[in-house]
Design a protein around this motif. Structure first.
Motif, short mmCIF file in Angstrom:
data_model
loop_
_atom_site.label_atom_id
_atom_site.label_comp_id
_atom_site.label_asym_id
_atom_site.label_seq_id
_atom_site.Cartn_x
_atom_site.Cartn_y
_atom_site.Cartn_z
N LEU A 1 0.81 -1.22 0.00
CA LEU A 1 0.00 0.00 0.00
C LEU A 1 0.84 1.27 0.00
CD1 LEU A 1 -2.93 -0.89 2.43
CD2 LEU A 1 -2.78 -1.18 -0.05
N ARG A 2 2.11 1.16 0.37
CA ARG A 2 2.98 2.33 0.35
C ARG A 2 3.16 2.86 -1.07
NH1 ARG A 2 2.86 4.94 4.96
NH2 ARG A 2 3.44 3.65 6.75
N ALA A 3 2.85 2.04 -2.08
CA ALA A 3 2.98 2.48 -3.46
C ALA A 3 1.83 3.41 -3.88
CB ALA A 3 3.02 1.27 -4.39
N VAL A 4 0.83 3.55 -3.01
CA VAL A 4 -0.34 4.37 -3.31
C VAL A 4 -0.24 5.70 -2.55
CG1 VAL A 4 -2.85 4.49 -3.25
CG2 VAL A 4 -1.71 2.28 -3.62
N PRO A 5 -0.10 6.83 -3.25
CA PRO A 5 0.03 8.13 -2.57
C PRO A 5 -1.12 8.43 -1.62
CG PRO A 5 0.60 8.34 -4.90
CD PRO A 5 0.04 6.95 -4.71
N PHE B 1 -2.37 6.75 0.61
CA PHE B 1 -2.13 6.24 1.96
C PHE B 1 -0.83 6.76 2.57
CE2 PHE B 1 -4.45 2.74 -0.31
CZ PHE B 1 -5.70 3.03 0.23
N ALA B 2 -0.20 7.71 1.89
CA ALA B 2 1.13 8.17 2.32
C ALA B 2 1.12 8.81 3.71
CB ALA B 2 1.69 9.15 1.30
N THR B 3 -0.03 9.37 4.11
CA THR B 3 -0.08 10.07 5.41
C THR B 3 -0.31 9.12 6.58
OG1 THR B 3 -2.45 10.47 5.18
CG2 THR B 3 -0.97 12.15 4.30
N LEU B 4 -0.59 7.86 6.32
CA LEU B 4 -0.91 6.93 7.40
C LEU B 4 0.35 6.48 8.14
CD1 LEU B 4 -3.60 4.63 5.70
CD2 LEU B 4 -3.95 6.63 7.18
N ALA B 5 0.21 6.33 9.44
CA ALA B 5 1.32 5.81 10.25
C ALA B 5 1.44 4.31 10.00
CB ALA B 5 1.04 6.08 11.72
N ASP B 6 2.59 3.76 10.37
CA ASP B 6 2.83 2.34 10.13
C ASP B 6 1.76 1.47 10.78
OD1 ASP B 6 5.08 2.97 8.70
OD2 ASP B 6 6.48 2.61 10.36
N GLY B 7 1.36 1.80 12.00
CA GLY B 7 0.35 1.00 12.68
C GLY B 7 -0.99 1.03 11.96
N LEU C 1 -12.90 4.72 5.06
CA LEU C 1 -13.02 6.18 4.97
C LEU C 1 -13.57 6.77 6.26
CD1 LEU C 1 -14.35 6.55 1.31
CD2 LEU C 1 -12.00 6.74 2.15
N VAL C 2 -14.44 6.03 6.95
CA VAL C 2 -14.96 6.49 8.24
C VAL C 2 -13.86 6.46 9.29
CG1 VAL C 2 -16.56 5.94 10.11
CG2 VAL C 2 -17.33 5.82 7.74
N ARG C 3 -13.03 5.42 9.25
CA ARG C 3 -11.96 5.27 10.23
C ARG C 3 -10.81 6.23 9.99
NH1 ARG C 3 -10.72 -1.02 9.63
NH2 ARG C 3 -8.90 -0.43 10.89
N CYS C 4 -10.59 6.62 8.73
CA CYS C 4 -9.43 7.44 8.38
C CYS C 4 -9.86 8.69 7.60
CB CYS C 4 -8.45 6.63 7.52
SG CYS C 4 -7.82 5.15 8.32
N PRO C 5 -10.29 9.71 8.31
CA PRO C 5 -10.77 10.93 7.64
C PRO C 5 -9.74 11.53 6.68
CG PRO C 5 -11.31 10.97 9.98
CD PRO C 5 -10.40 9.80 9.78
N ALA C 6 -8.45 11.41 7.00
CA ALA C 6 -7.42 11.98 6.12
C ALA C 6 -7.44 11.31 4.76
CB ALA C 6 -6.05 11.83 6.77
N VAL C 7 -7.66 10.00 4.75
CA VAL C 7 -7.75 9.27 3.49
C VAL C 7 -9.01 9.69 2.74
CG1 VAL C 7 -8.02 6.99 2.43
CG2 VAL C 7 -6.41 7.31 4.31
#
Length: 219
Positions: free
Chosen positions: A9-13, A15-21, A116-122
């Motif tokens: 998933l790191r290849a998808v911009p 998701f770039a803002t997500l922390a490793d966890g 999308l509900v869990r990760c508003p930034a995404v």
């Protein structure tokens, strides 16, 4: 199909803002799917309950008219996505074919909605991406409704040209590629390109076009 990993998933911009966890928690929602060159991923009119993120390779989105003629909507590469209409339960409006060996991360519409509900930034990033695509489609519709084939070819060349060593060079484009993207025949495209070359606006070489001076939108 295999379950995606955080590395995938790191290849998808998006998701770039997500922390490793966060990435580790979300990765199991995705499956990795691989398609050989020329494989149809989905066909126009099919119900689709999945959003695809391109990890590697390129995919062509297109539709056919009643005579079987194809017209391209977009060429997508790594980091881009297609199938967003799955979120509203609509059938897909375009067919998609792998232009080269293709690897995607797929997520069902229900899992995507939960994500999308869990990760508003995404969610915000995906919304911005959808707006960008809508803007491009409006721009394309404007060109197609107000320009003739000549103007549409010029628009396409300008859109696909980027600076390279002080020159303005397009992607690799065949006459057939251009014809499918501007809704014309290869013969009509050839006439426009010959006219532009004859008048010193561009030169062809190696499957690309070098734009030598500002292209006119009218003959």
């Amino acid at each position: 199909m295999t379950t995606a990993t955080a590395v995938d998933l790191r290849a998808v911009p998006l998701f770039a803002t997500l922390a490793d966890g966060e990435m580790d928690a979300l990765a199991p929602l995705f499956t990795i799917r691989a398609y050989p060159k020329n494989s149809i991923i989905v066909s126009e009119g099919e119900p689709i309950g999945v959003l695809f993120f391109v990890l590697s390779g390129r995919v062509r989105l297109f539709w056919r008219d009643r005579n079987g003629e194809e017209m391209d909507l977009a060429i997508l590469a790594a980091g881009e996505n297609f199938g967003l209409q799955s979120l509203i339960g609509e059938t897909i409006l375009t067919s998609s074919i792998a232009l080269e060996p293709l690897v995607v991360a797929a997520i069902t519409s229900q899992d995507l909605e939960d994500l999308l509900v869990r990760c508003p930034a995404v969610a915000v990033c995906l919304l911005k991406e959808a707006i960008r695509v809508i803007r491009l489609l409006i721009q394309r519709a404007k060109v197609f409704s107000m320009e003739d084939v000549y103007g549409r070819v010029v628009w396409l060349l300008q859109r696909h040209a980027t600076p390279c060593d002080g020159r303005l060079i397009t992607d690799r484009l065949t006459h057939a590629d251009i014809a499918r993207r501007v809704g014309a025949t290869r013969e009509m495209v050839g006439q426009v390109l010959r006219h532009l070359a004859r008048d010193g606006y561009l030169v062809a070489g190696g499957g690309r076009f070098e734009i030598l001076k500002s292209l006119p939108r009218r003959r």
